[in-house]
Scaffold this active site. Structure first.
Site, PDB file in Angstrom:
ATOM      1  N   GLY A 115      17.494  27.716 -23.049  1.00 41.42           N
ATOM      2  CA  GLY A 115      16.446  26.979 -22.334  1.00 41.42           C
ATOM      3  C   GLY A 115      17.006  26.287 -21.098  1.00 41.42           C
ATOM      4  N   LYS A 166      10.981  31.384 -22.812  1.00 44.37           N
ATOM      5  CA  LYS A 166      11.893  31.235 -23.952  1.00 44.37           C
ATOM      6  C   LYS A 166      11.093  30.760 -25.155  1.00 44.37           C
ATOM      7  CE  LYS A 166      14.444  27.956 -25.645  1.00 44.37           C
ATOM      8  NZ  LYS A 166      14.261  28.185 -27.090  1.00 44.37           N
ATOM      9  N   GLY A 192      17.694  25.808 -27.313  1.00 39.18           N
ATOM     10  CA  GLY A 192      17.281  25.046 -26.133  1.00 39.18           C
ATOM     11  C   GLY A 192      18.404  24.689 -25.174  1.00 39.18           C
ATOM     12  N   GLU A 220       6.477   9.052 -32.337  1.00 45.27           N
ATOM     13  CA  GLU A 220       5.795  10.271 -32.790  1.00 45.27           C
ATOM     14  C   GLU A 220       6.536  10.792 -34.022  1.00 45.27           C
ATOM     15  OE1 GLU A 220       6.001  13.766 -30.215  1.00 45.27           O
ATOM     16  OE2 GLU A 220       3.872  14.069 -30.622  1.00 45.27           O
ATOM     17  N   GLY A 270      16.435  32.068 -28.208  1.00 45.98           N
ATOM     18  CA  GLY A 270      17.715  31.356 -28.097  1.00 45.98           C
ATOM     19  C   GLY A 270      17.519  29.878 -28.297  1.00 45.98           C
ATOM     20  N   GLU A 316      21.139  25.883 -24.691  1.00 43.69           N
ATOM     21  CA  GLU A 316      21.923  27.023 -24.224  1.00 43.69           C
ATOM     22  C   GLU A 316      21.038  27.931 -23.358  1.00 43.69           C
ATOM     23  OE1 GLU A 316      25.255  29.111 -26.953  1.00 43.69           O
ATOM     24  OE2 GLU A 316      23.200  29.462 -27.548  1.00 43.69           O
ATOM     25  N   GLU A 350       3.907  19.282 -21.135  1.00 39.51           N
ATOM     26  CA  GLU A 350       3.034  18.814 -22.219  1.00 39.51           C
ATOM     27  C   GLU A 350       3.951  18.221 -23.268  1.00 39.51           C
ATOM     28  OE1 GLU A 350      -0.101  18.644 -22.154  1.00 39.51           O
ATOM     29  OE2 GLU A 350      -0.466  19.909 -20.412  1.00 39.51           O
ATOM     30  N   CYS A 355       0.918  17.401 -31.115  1.00 39.20           N
ATOM     31  CA  CYS A 355       1.072  16.297 -30.153  1.00 39.20           C
ATOM     32  C   CYS A 355      -0.185  15.455 -30.112  1.00 39.20           C
ATOM     33  CB  CYS A 355       1.322  16.812 -28.742  1.00 39.20           C
ATOM     34  SG  CYS A 355       2.172  18.340 -28.669  1.00 39.20           S
TER      35      CYS A 355
HETATM   36  P1  ADP Z   1      11.499  19.930 -31.133  1.00 38.94           P
HETATM   37  O1  ADP Z   1      12.528  18.870 -31.427  1.00 38.94           O
HETATM   38  O2  ADP Z   1      10.178  19.604 -31.661  1.00 38.94           O
HETATM   39  O3  ADP Z   1      11.960  21.315 -31.464  1.00 38.94           O
HETATM   40  P2  ADP Z   1      12.163  20.268 -28.402  1.00 38.94           P
HETATM   41  O4  ADP Z   1      11.633  19.603 -27.199  1.00 38.94           O
HETATM   42  O5  ADP Z   1      13.591  20.030 -28.761  1.00 38.94           O
HETATM   43  O6  ADP Z   1      11.212  19.887 -29.574  1.00 38.94           O
HETATM   44  O7  ADP Z   1      11.978  21.852 -28.303  1.00 38.94           O
HETATM   45  C1  ADP Z   1      10.934  22.481 -27.607  1.00 38.94           C
HETATM   46  C2  ADP Z   1      11.493  23.669 -26.874  1.00 38.94           C
HETATM   47  O8  ADP Z   1      12.453  23.198 -25.932  1.00 38.94           O
HETATM   48  C3  ADP Z   1      12.236  24.677 -27.759  1.00 38.94           C
HETATM   49  O9  ADP Z   1      11.993  25.993 -27.276  1.00 38.94           O
HETATM   50  C4  ADP Z   1      13.685  24.296 -27.543  1.00 38.94           C
HETATM   51  O10 ADP Z   1      14.579  25.393 -27.744  1.00 38.94           O
HETATM   52  C5  ADP Z   1      13.667  23.890 -26.086  1.00 38.94           C
HETATM   53  N1  ADP Z   1      14.762  22.986 -25.695  1.00 38.94           N
HETATM   54  C6  ADP Z   1      15.418  22.091 -26.463  1.00 38.94           C
HETATM   55  N2  ADP Z   1      16.381  21.470 -25.750  1.00 38.94           N
HETATM   56  C7  ADP Z   1      16.351  21.987 -24.495  1.00 38.94           C
HETATM   57  C8  ADP Z   1      17.073  21.768 -23.300  1.00 38.94           C
HETATM   58  N3  ADP Z   1      18.050  20.887 -23.244  1.00 38.94           N
HETATM   59  N4  ADP Z   1      16.743  22.478 -22.199  1.00 38.94           N
HETATM   60  C9  ADP Z   1      15.734  23.362 -22.233  1.00 38.94           C
HETATM   61  N5  ADP Z   1      15.016  23.641 -23.339  1.00 38.94           N
HETATM   62  C10 ADP Z   1      15.304  22.959 -24.459  1.00 38.94           C
END
Ligand code: ADP
Length: 486
Positions: free
Chosen positions: A222, A186, A218, A397, A216, A220, A260, A295
């Site tokens: 992710g 994703k 996260g 951070e 898409g 939803e 990571e 990071c």
């Molecule tokens: P940032 O706030 O820097 O965008 P995130 O950790 O929220 O960092 O996002 C990194 C990735 O994780 C993105 O691809 C995002 O769509 C996805 N993501 C965010 N929330 C979720 C979640 N609850 N489950 C899975 N993936 C997620």
């Protein structure tokens, strides 16, 4: 799949803007789409599908089918496919660099082009390593054989962020494929196009379904990928909060996960390092020319009190020279932050620093409210002196170009402060006395130490953090063997 021009800037050809599922370009089942903005101008680049659990289901099914074929392809042939992908990425490196600059806001000369070049290098590295998938044998007797094989895990789920989207996608996809897994990745909602451009190249050289890419949100798309029962491994790069959620969501299945996550890395300057090379290294460690959206950014700067003021004077002179502007302009050293959410967050930290009685704002501050930089999510290098290691700015951070400088006198005190963090990703030490620098470096709780330089990750150097910075290593042979095989 035909390529298309960015609506925001027709000189940028962005490539496909759909999911890649089973070798075909597809809209999402629900038909909904996400609008992707250019962060430097806030103009719409294009739309991508808003992936849901149904799209995840289709992609995982395609990956499951492809896995049965791909796992049986001899490693040398898998490696050859990766080498062809590397060659094609290299041929299109300028196109890829423009897409990265356009969608992330990262300046093309300092960041986007090096990132594009690194993508080819990553596929080439793992293409060469594909034949290193060796098991072990035990010599137990003449008629007995006891052995292990490096087996692929199955369908790997990968979720990546927007800060170095192409590089991070390659660092996950290339070793996973070399090991014989299939992948459902994703992309980040804010920066999907470079990843789709690379997927388009991969699709020419891989059997259908070996690599699937979804776009898409996260929570939803992710989260549905993380929850899918046919995923055999999850590889994630992003925030510590989401990483923690992934561990919880996969705990019942005992799913192997690589994470990571964040960092708040220390940079320690010893009193004999008051020179231009150290100043350059400190600025580079801070990733100022990536707007510090990294990071590994060395965002806590510990300077020996004897050179504290003079070193900061040199550092300010350097960062004030940076040309901030259009990421596609070769003259720009720094581009913009990624989106409004990050922009508002970073401004919040700057306001917090400015409200501190004891703090001293040496350069930067809140971004300009008028002029060309106000048209996008631009910020300026910002340095606070007299900072304390327990300030919120020194603990959290920020993911923006905000550096806190803390004076130190005693070596054990500075090591104590450097290690007083719930993160442990990277550390940087600058000293003309290499033995002393190494002694300090060894004492730091961090996954990766650099002495007298502040460079980015290189292939072959295992990369991963201690403490809440993550689990597992990437960028090296260790990743291929430990993260993507059983
Ligand atoms: P940032 O706030 O820097 O965008 P995130 O950790 O929220 O960092 O996002 C990194 C990735 O994780 C993105 O691809 C995002 O769509 C996805 N993501 C965010 N929330 C979720 C979640 N609850 N489950 C899975 N993936 C997620």
């Amino acid at each position: 799949m035909n390529t298309q021009k960015s609506l925001a800037n027709p000189s940028v050809v962005i490539g496909p803007n759909k999911h890649l599922i089973g070798g075909e370009w597809a809209d999402s089942v629900g038909g909904e789409r996400i609008t992707v903005e250019c962060p430097a101008t806030k103009a719409v680049i294009a739309h991508t599908p808003r992936g849901t659990a149904s799209d995840v289901g289709r992609a995982v099914q395609a990956a499951k089918r492809a896995f049965e074929e791909w796992r049986r392809v001899p490693p040398s042939e898998r490696g050859r496919a990766l080498l062809k992908i590397a060659d094609d990425i290299e041929k299109g490196v300028e196109e890829l660099a423009k897409i990265i600059a356009h969608e992330t806001g990262n300046a093309i000369r300092t960041q986007a082009r090096p990132e594009a070049i690194s993508c080819a290098a990553t596929f080439r590295y793992y293409g060469g390593l594909a034949t290193e998938l060796k098991g072990a044998t035990l010599p137990l007797g003449e008629d007995i054989l006891s052995y292990t094989r490096r087996e692929p895990l199955g369908v790997v789920g990968a979720i990546i962020p927007w800060n170095a989207p192409a590089a991070i996608a390659c660092v996950k996809v290339a070793p996973a494929l070399a090991a014989g897994n299939s992948v459902v990745l994703k992309a980040a909602e804010d920066a999907p196009f470079a990843v789709l451009w690379i997927a388009n190249i991969c699709n020419r050289h891989l059997p259908a379904g070996v690599l699937n890419v979804l776009t898409g949100y996260g929570p939803e798309c992710g989260a549905a990928l993380v929850a899918h029962p046919d995923i055999q491994k999850m590889s994630f790069t992003g925030s510590t909060a989401v990483g923690r959620g992934i561990i919880s969501a996969t705990a019942d299945r005992i799913l192997p996960v690589s994470l990571e996550l964040g960092g708040k890395s220390p940079t320690i300057v010893v009193e004999d390092a008051n020179e231009e090379w150290a100043v350059e290294g400190v600025a580079s460690a801070m990733r100022f020319t990536r707007q510090s959206q990294s990071c590994t950014a060395g965002s806590r700067l510990f300077i020996h009190e004897r050179i504290y003021d003079s070193f900061l004077t040199k550092l300010i002179a350097l960062v004030e020279q940076y040309k901030i502007g259009d990421p596609l302009d070769e003259q720009s050293d720094m581009g913009s932050l990624i989106n409004k959410k990050q922009f508002d967050r970073v401004c919040g930290y700057i306001e917090d620093g400015m409200s501190r009685q004891e703090g001293r704002l040496l350069t930067g501050g809140l971004p300009p409210k008028s002029g060309p930089l106000s048209k996008g999510y631009f910020t300026v290098p910002t340095i606070f002196a007299n900072a304390k290691n327990d300030w919120r700015l020194a603990r959290e951070e920020i993911f923006g170009p905000v550096l806190v400088a803390v004076p130190w006198r005693d070596e054990s005190d500075v090591v104590g402060m450097a290690n007083d963090s719930h993160y442990g990703l990277a550390g940087f030490v600058f000293s003309a006395n290499t033995a002393r620098a190494i002694r300090i470096g060894h004492a730091l709780d961090a996954g990766w130490i650099q002495i007298n330089q502040g460079k980015g990750q290189l292939m072959g150097q295992p990369y991963g953090g201690f403490k809440e910075s993550g689990l597992g290593k990437e960028n090296a042979l260790e990743s291929l063997l430990e993260s993507f095989t059983a």
